[in-house]
Write an enzyme that holds these catalytic residues in place. Sequence first.
Site, mmCIF file in Angstrom:
data_model
loop_
_atom_site.group_PDB
_atom_site.id
_atom_site.type_symbol
_atom_site.label_atom_id
_atom_site.label_comp_id
_atom_site.label_asym_id
_atom_site.label_seq_id
_atom_site.Cartn_x
_atom_site.Cartn_y
_atom_site.Cartn_z
ATOM 1 N N CYS A 18 4.296 -11.402 -6.696
ATOM 2 C CA CYS A 18 3.859 -12.313 -5.635
ATOM 3 C C CYS A 18 5.090 -12.709 -4.816
ATOM 4 O O CYS A 18 6.223 -12.393 -5.183
ATOM 5 C CB CYS A 18 3.211 -13.556 -6.242
ATOM 6 N N HIS A 80 10.132 -21.133 -11.861
ATOM 7 C CA HIS A 80 9.194 -22.083 -12.457
ATOM 8 C C HIS A 80 9.496 -23.532 -12.090
ATOM 9 O O HIS A 80 8.658 -24.409 -12.272
ATOM 10 C CB HIS A 80 9.201 -21.948 -13.980
ATOM 11 N N CYS A 102 9.628 -21.545 -6.860
ATOM 12 C CA CYS A 102 8.608 -21.059 -5.922
ATOM 13 C C CYS A 102 8.197 -22.193 -4.987
ATOM 14 O O CYS A 102 7.924 -23.310 -5.459
ATOM 15 C CB CYS A 102 7.392 -20.553 -6.694
ATOM 16 N N HIS A 130 4.854 -24.766 -21.083
ATOM 17 C CA HIS A 130 5.186 -23.801 -20.028
ATOM 18 C C HIS A 130 6.302 -24.406 -19.172
ATOM 19 O O HIS A 130 6.262 -25.590 -18.836
ATOM 20 C CB HIS A 130 3.955 -23.515 -19.164
ATOM 21 N N GLU A 132 7.012 -24.284 -16.086
ATOM 22 C CA GLU A 132 6.576 -24.918 -14.833
ATOM 23 C C GLU A 132 6.027 -26.312 -15.101
ATOM 24 O O GLU A 132 6.301 -27.253 -14.351
ATOM 25 C CB GLU A 132 5.507 -24.077 -14.128
ATOM 26 N N CYS A 200 -2.412 -21.634 -5.962
ATOM 27 C CA CYS A 200 -1.656 -20.403 -5.707
ATOM 28 C C CYS A 200 -2.564 -19.238 -5.324
ATOM 29 O O CYS A 200 -3.433 -18.821 -6.093
ATOM 30 C CB CYS A 200 -0.843 -20.034 -6.940
ATOM 31 N N SER A 228 3.874 -14.493 -20.170
ATOM 32 C CA SER A 228 3.446 -14.720 -18.790
ATOM 33 C C SER A 228 2.036 -15.288 -18.781
ATOM 34 O O SER A 228 1.077 -14.621 -19.182
ATOM 35 C CB SER A 228 3.487 -13.401 -18.003
ATOM 36 N N ASN A 230 -0.015 -16.014 -16.281
ATOM 37 C CA ASN A 230 -0.998 -15.362 -15.412
ATOM 38 C C ASN A 230 -1.378 -13.978 -15.919
ATOM 39 O O ASN A 230 -2.509 -13.534 -15.744
ATOM 40 C CB ASN A 230 -0.503 -15.332 -13.960
#
Length: 314
Positions: A18, A80, A102, A130, A132, A200, A228, A230
């Site tokens: 992305c 993140h 991001c 996580h 993030e 997102c 990961s 996602n």
Amino acid sequence: MSDVRPLEVFLAQPRGFCAGVVRAIEIVERALEKYGPPVYVRHEIVHNKYVVESLKAKGAIFVEDLSEVPPKAVTVFSAHGVARSVEEEAAARDLPVLNATCPLVTKVHNQGKRYTSKGRTLILIGHAGHPEVEGTMGQVPGPVLLVQNLQDVASLTLPSDTPVAYITQTTLSVDDTKDIIAALSKRFSDIQGPDTRDICYATQNRQSAVRDMSKLVDLILVVGANNSSNSNRLREIGTEAGIPSYLIADGSELNPEWLVGKKAVGITAGASAPEVLVDDVIEALRRIVPVTVSMLPGREENIEFVLPAELATA
């Protein structure tokens, strides 16, 4: 063998990198070009071993704590995002920092700060542990309540008339969060949250592509890392659609037994997985059985995020 019908391989569109991941990797590469190695990166720049190892080979050094960074060394924060305490520690040590967070994650941080500045209790929908989520919880002043599922919503002890607001981890899609948001809206009479368009785009697009692909195949391979978020979700979506689905790092993890009796295989990749690993999986398939490869139609992604000003000319 000439009458063996080739295995049909369908590539999901979009898949893989992305815009936020592209930007983060480019920040490390340009920093290495401009300042020379080593460049220190706090946490994996993105959750993909291949990407991390290739940047290590160019001179990046990955650390989990800023105490591991020598004085004055160029330091990159991962895609993140990080807590304010990490930013403050870097500033106190006078480390030259390049922030690869991001921009969509930064947007979530700013939304959270805006809600709490208005006196709302903030609820974060995401996965505990996580990076993030840890960064977001450390960016927003005041307490942030983390909910991971409907049970967490039910166990919140706030009065129903508490002014609350919610934000979400960016690697969760609209579909992932809608049930939790509905439960929160039912639970609290005064609730605010971001527009669903703020979630997102890349996460939603990749999930929608897998749902479409699942109607055409009898096996799904998701290229991505075990850590990961996602990528794991893409595999789950394939499984939920009733299709055997596996998360693999590259072609070496392909199990030939998965292909027995299969006519069509769908391949996608998580947002931090490079296309070279998709190619590696296709080559691994070719070593087992003849294949034909075709790209499915899907949403075009043309989003690009700007680089930090000091690297724009590197």
